[in-house]
Design a protein around this motif. Structure first.
Motif, PDB file in Angstrom:
ATOM      1  N   VAL A   1     -34.386 -22.642  99.576  1.00 41.83           N
ATOM      2  CA  VAL A   1     -35.079 -22.975 100.834  1.00 41.83           C
ATOM      3  C   VAL A   1     -34.111 -22.814 102.009  1.00 41.83           C
ATOM      4  O   VAL A   1     -34.459 -22.236 103.048  1.00 41.83           O
ATOM      5  CB  VAL A   1     -35.637 -24.418 100.786  1.00 41.83           C
ATOM      6  CG1 VAL A   1     -36.218 -24.806 102.142  1.00 41.83           C
ATOM      7  CG2 VAL A   1     -36.704 -24.548  99.702  1.00 41.83           C
ATOM      8  N   GLN A   2     -32.883 -23.267 101.824  1.00 39.55           N
ATOM      9  CA  GLN A   2     -31.896 -23.175 102.907  1.00 39.55           C
ATOM     10  C   GLN A   2     -31.622 -21.708 103.270  1.00 39.55           C
ATOM     11  O   GLN A   2     -31.632 -21.326 104.443  1.00 39.55           O
ATOM     12  CB  GLN A   2     -30.594 -23.862 102.486  1.00 39.55           C
ATOM     13  CG  GLN A   2     -29.592 -23.956 103.636  1.00 39.55           C
ATOM     14  CD  GLN A   2     -28.218 -24.436 103.161  1.00 39.55           C
ATOM     15  OE1 GLN A   2     -28.039 -24.865 102.025  1.00 39.55           O
ATOM     16  NE2 GLN A   2     -27.244 -24.361 104.058  1.00 39.55           N
ATOM     17  N   LEU A   3     -31.422 -20.900 102.254  1.00 38.36           N
ATOM     18  CA  LEU A   3     -31.129 -19.480 102.507  1.00 38.36           C
ATOM     19  C   LEU A   3     -32.319 -18.800 103.172  1.00 38.36           C
ATOM     20  O   LEU A   3     -32.169 -18.034 104.133  1.00 38.36           O
ATOM     21  CB  LEU A   3     -30.805 -18.799 101.175  1.00 38.36           C
ATOM     22  CG  LEU A   3     -29.901 -17.576 101.212  1.00 38.36           C
ATOM     23  CD1 LEU A   3     -28.633 -17.821 102.004  1.00 38.36           C
ATOM     24  CD2 LEU A   3     -29.559 -17.159  99.784  1.00 38.36           C
ATOM     25  N   TYR A   4     -33.503 -19.078 102.661  1.00 28.69           N
ATOM     26  CA  TYR A   4     -34.715 -18.438 103.192  1.00 28.69           C
ATOM     27  C   TYR A   4     -34.963 -18.816 104.649  1.00 28.69           C
ATOM     28  O   TYR A   4     -35.346 -17.990 105.462  1.00 28.69           O
ATOM     29  CB  TYR A   4     -35.903 -18.839 102.312  1.00 28.69           C
ATOM     30  CG  TYR A   4     -37.247 -18.338 102.781  1.00 28.69           C
ATOM     31  CD1 TYR A   4     -37.418 -17.018 103.190  1.00 28.69           C
ATOM     32  CD2 TYR A   4     -38.357 -19.177 102.808  1.00 28.69           C
ATOM     33  CE1 TYR A   4     -38.654 -16.555 103.612  1.00 28.69           C
ATOM     34  CE2 TYR A   4     -39.592 -18.723 103.228  1.00 28.69           C
ATOM     35  CZ  TYR A   4     -39.727 -17.417 103.633  1.00 28.69           C
ATOM     36  OH  TYR A   4     -40.948 -16.959 104.054  1.00 28.69           O
ATOM     37  N   THR A   5     -34.732 -20.069 104.976  1.00 32.23           N
ATOM     38  CA  THR A   5     -35.093 -20.524 106.319  1.00 32.23           C
ATOM     39  C   THR A   5     -33.948 -20.396 107.329  1.00 32.23           C
ATOM     40  O   THR A   5     -34.197 -20.326 108.518  1.00 32.23           O
ATOM     41  CB  THR A   5     -35.556 -22.002 106.293  1.00 32.23           C
ATOM     42  OG1 THR A   5     -34.536 -22.793 105.684  1.00 32.23           O
ATOM     43  CG2 THR A   5     -36.853 -22.163 105.530  1.00 32.23           C
TER      44      THR A   5
END
Ligand code: SF4
Length: 361
Positions: A22-26
């Motif tokens: 989630v961190q990488l995607y957002t």
């Protein structure tokens, strides 16, 4: 965890946790995310090959009792615009596709309770007998579950009989977002996430290759997109039965749900995180049917190694308002234009050098 460290780990094939995904995607800048996904793709496939399959989709019926709110294709039972093709009509389309070199057909439609299992067994037997070089990569989890209900049987028994009739593999359609909250809103009558995964597991245990998909951009959150990737990754850890992952975005224009279309940048971001998060999936497919061929070309730099199929005659996405189509030559030119080499494959990702490229003539 700093983004740069996550990118480095994912690009070298290291596993991301759900939170890290989630961190990488957002948070990751798009081009850095894309560069990491492309590095991973090149590590997996160092050659410049980009595969595609010659196929067609035959939407044999638009009658459906599932009524998904994101779908503009279906008609309820007894609707004046409902249709169901005869076996001869389906066969004539298979012949047309086979004459153009198709090695795969996707016979897919609504969940039509008027059609019993025997209808499909007779159809698949005829296709297999008359066109043995064409693989039947057909139906969906929804249709298999619908048939089990009609027959008062189990999805597993339905799959066994379909396989015996010639069905080779099960496409990953109908996954949308495998999160209960989302499915309740957009496809309340469809298989729950665990049911979808369960039917896929059954097919894989029978030796049928399957694909996995994601339709994003309807009502789900960004974190729910990563949850979707996570449940697929977990099943793949268990079975290794998925050949490829195919994400596409929701086309809202003529659907009851309405909404907005995802941007091209969001599409690329989803591709890149898919390549990095799904560390146990061999192939990532550029689903150019909704974003168009030029976005499909760009997708080859965001983790994709496959251009999917020629998808002649598709109706489901078309009826929602997408009008993209491509000939083999156009598809190959897009690949060549991006600096890669088009290669024809079959349903099982066997390369088919015996099938000359359309651009060679
Ligand atoms: S997406 Fe499939 S299952 Fe849902 S309404 Fe459309 S045809 Fe029926």
């Amino acid at each position: 965890m700093p983004i740069v460290e996550l990118l480095e780990r994912a690009a070298s094939g290291g596993r991301l946790s759900l939170e890290e995904g989630v961190q990488l995607y957002t948070e990751a800048p798009l081009h850095e995310l894309g560069a990491a996904a492309h590095a991973r793709r090149l590590a997996l496939y160092p050659t410049s090959d980009v595969t595609y399959v010659i196929d067609t989709t035959i939407n044999y019926t638009n009658v459906c009792n599932v009524h998904c709110t994101f779908c503009a294709f279906f008609r309820p039972e007894h609707h004046a615009e409902g249709y169901t093709m005869s076996h001869d009509q389906v066969l004539s389309r298979v012949k047309w596709a086979a004459d153009q070199g198709a090695t795969q057909i996707m016979i897919q439609g609504g969940v039509n309770p008027e059609l019993g299992l025997e209808w499909f067994e007779r159809l698949f037997r005829r296709v297999h007998a008359e066109f043995p070089s064409v693989d039947i990569h057909s139906l969906s989890v929804s249709e298999v579950i619908g048939l089990a209900k009609v027959e008062d049987s189990s999805p597993s028994d339905v799959l066994v009989r379909l396989k015996a009739a010639g069905m080779k593999s099960l496409p990953g359609a109908g996954a949308e977002i495998l999160v209960e909250r989302v499915r309740k809103r957009i496809s309340a009558r469809k298989a729950k996430p665990d049911e979808w995964l369960g039917v896929m597991r059954e097919a894989q245990m029978l030796g049928m290759p399957t694909t996995a998909t994601m339709m994003f951009g309807s009502i789900e959150t960004k974190a729910e997109r990563i949850e979707h990737l996570d449940v697929l990754r977990r099943l793949q850890d268990e079975t290794h039965g998925f050949t490829a992952f195919i994400p596409w975005y929701y086309v809202p224009w003529k659907t009851p749900l309405k909404g907005k279309e995802a941007s091209g940048l969001e599409y690329l971001r989803v591709l890149a995180i898919s390549r990095l998060y799904l560390d146990n999936f061999a192939h990532l497919q550029a689903s150019w049917l909704t974003p168009g061929l030029k976005m499909g070309q760009l997708a080859l730099f965001y983790g994709c190694d496959d251009m999917g199929g020629t998808i002649l005659e598709e109706r489901v996405v078309h009826d929602a308002g997408s009008t993209n189509e491509a000939t083999r030559k156009q598809l190959e030119e897009i690949v060549i234009g991006a600096g890669f080499r088009p290669v024809v494959r079959d349903t099982y990702w066997n390369l088919r050098p015996d099938m000359p490229l359309a651009t060679a003539s």
